[in-house]
Each structure stands twice: as structure tokens, then as C-alpha cells.
Write an enzyme that holds these catalytic residues in place. Sequence first.
Site, short mmCIF file in Angstrom:
data_model
loop_
_atom_site.label_atom_id
_atom_site.label_comp_id
_atom_site.label_asym_id
_atom_site.label_seq_id
_atom_site.Cartn_x
_atom_site.Cartn_y
_atom_site.Cartn_z
N PRO A 196 0.79 -1.23 0.00
CA PRO A 196 0.00 0.00 0.00
C PRO A 196 0.83 1.28 0.00
CG PRO A 196 -0.13 -1.11 2.13
CD PRO A 196 0.52 -2.07 1.17
N ASN A 197 0.33 2.22 -0.77
CA ASN A 197 0.87 3.59 -0.88
C ASN A 197 2.16 3.68 -1.67
OD1 ASN A 197 -1.27 4.80 0.74
ND2 ASN A 197 -0.33 3.75 2.47
N ARG A 203 4.86 10.86 -2.61
CA ARG A 203 4.53 10.61 -1.20
C ARG A 203 5.73 10.94 -0.31
NH1 ARG A 203 4.64 4.49 1.29
NH2 ARG A 203 3.86 5.09 3.34
N TYR A 222 10.86 9.14 1.28
CA TYR A 222 10.90 8.11 0.24
C TYR A 222 11.53 8.56 -1.08
CZ TYR A 222 7.72 5.81 3.49
OH TYR A 222 7.17 5.24 4.61
N ASN A 237 8.08 -5.42 -0.59
CA ASN A 237 7.92 -4.27 0.31
C ASN A 237 6.44 -4.21 0.64
OD1 ASN A 237 7.72 -1.88 1.68
ND2 ASN A 237 8.98 -0.70 0.25
N ALA A 267 2.88 -0.66 4.99
CA ALA A 267 2.39 -0.69 6.37
C ALA A 267 1.89 -2.07 6.80
CB ALA A 267 1.28 0.34 6.54
N GLU A 269 12.37 -9.38 2.38
CA GLU A 269 11.63 -8.18 2.82
C GLU A 269 12.50 -6.95 2.58
OE1 GLU A 269 10.70 -8.37 7.00
OE2 GLU A 269 10.16 -6.25 7.11
N HIS A 286 12.64 -2.48 2.70
CA HIS A 286 12.06 -1.17 3.02
C HIS A 286 12.98 -0.10 2.49
CE1 HIS A 286 9.07 -3.09 5.47
NE2 HIS A 286 10.04 -3.83 6.00
N ARG A 335 12.60 5.19 12.77
CA ARG A 335 11.33 5.92 12.68
C ARG A 335 10.42 5.62 13.88
NH1 ARG A 335 8.96 5.17 6.89
NH2 ARG A 335 7.72 6.96 7.62
#
Length: 140
Positions: free
Chosen positions: A10-11, A18, A23, A74, A77, A98, A100, A107
Site C-alpha cells: 500500500p501507498n 509521497r 521516500y 515491500n 504498512a 523483505e 524497506h 522511525r
Amino acid sequence: MKKILILNGPNLNLLGRREPTVYGHRSFDDYLAELRRQFEGRAELSYFQSNHEGDLIDRLHEVGFGGVDGVVLNAGAYTHTSVALHDAIRAIEVPVVEVHISNVHQREEFRHHSMISAACRGVICGFGLDSYRLAIEAMV
Ligand code: DQA
């Protein structure tokens, strides 16, 4: 030649627009074209993005039994919430790495825990978009 699926959650369709301070300013389509050039002759990269948890799970099931040699995921969330993605990664046979873009450990605290890491072959985070290249290198 390895077949690798890049699966974005998502996103991540909004990359470039964004939160660019987190990012970056580059769209994923633009970066993907560069990745494909970099891995020419070494890896065939397919790509899927969805904002919907079930669609990501469906795609893992579709490729997870020999459809590809590996998945670079990725999960956005859903990384921090999804037992269903954890189970899907465990259920399939192909390895999942995985990734990111940001260093999630620098964060907010809610990003420090991943529901999927324990089911993945490895984890790469914090190198910007280059996290994807490093994950593909590991797969290749
Ligand atoms: C992300 C980190 C997640 O915490 C966040 O929800 C994302 C992107 C990253 O690539 O840095 O959507 O997975």
C-alpha cells in the site's frame, strides 16, 4: 536467468509524490526501468503493486510454487500488521526477501516490529530505492 517478482504494498504507487523527504522524488516506474537495465541477462523482473492485502496474498500464492525464483516484497504498512502475509510467505515455497526504502528502526516505534521478517529469507532496509537492488543481488 532468475525470475524475480517485485511486490509492492500500500501507498507505494505514490512513490515520488509521497513524503519525498522520507521516500525520495523518484517514481517506482522510473526506477524499475533502471533496475531492468542493471539486471539485463541476469534477472527477469516482474512487478506488481496493490493497496489491498488480499491481492498481495493472491499474488504470492500464484507465483509461490515455482512461478518465480524469488520475491522481493515491500509490504508497506502491512509489514507491521499482517499475520495473513506472514502466513502466506510461510505457505509458499519460493524465498521472499523483505525490503524497506526507509530505515524503519530510525522511525516511529510502531514501525520497529515486522510481522513478516521471521517468515522471510532476509531483510534489507534503509538504503532508499537501492534496497530493492540489494535484495535482487542477494536473490541472484
Ligand atoms: C516502508 C516502511 C513502512 O513502515 C511504511 O508503512 C511504508 C514504506 C518503506 O519502504 O520504508 O509504506 O515499507
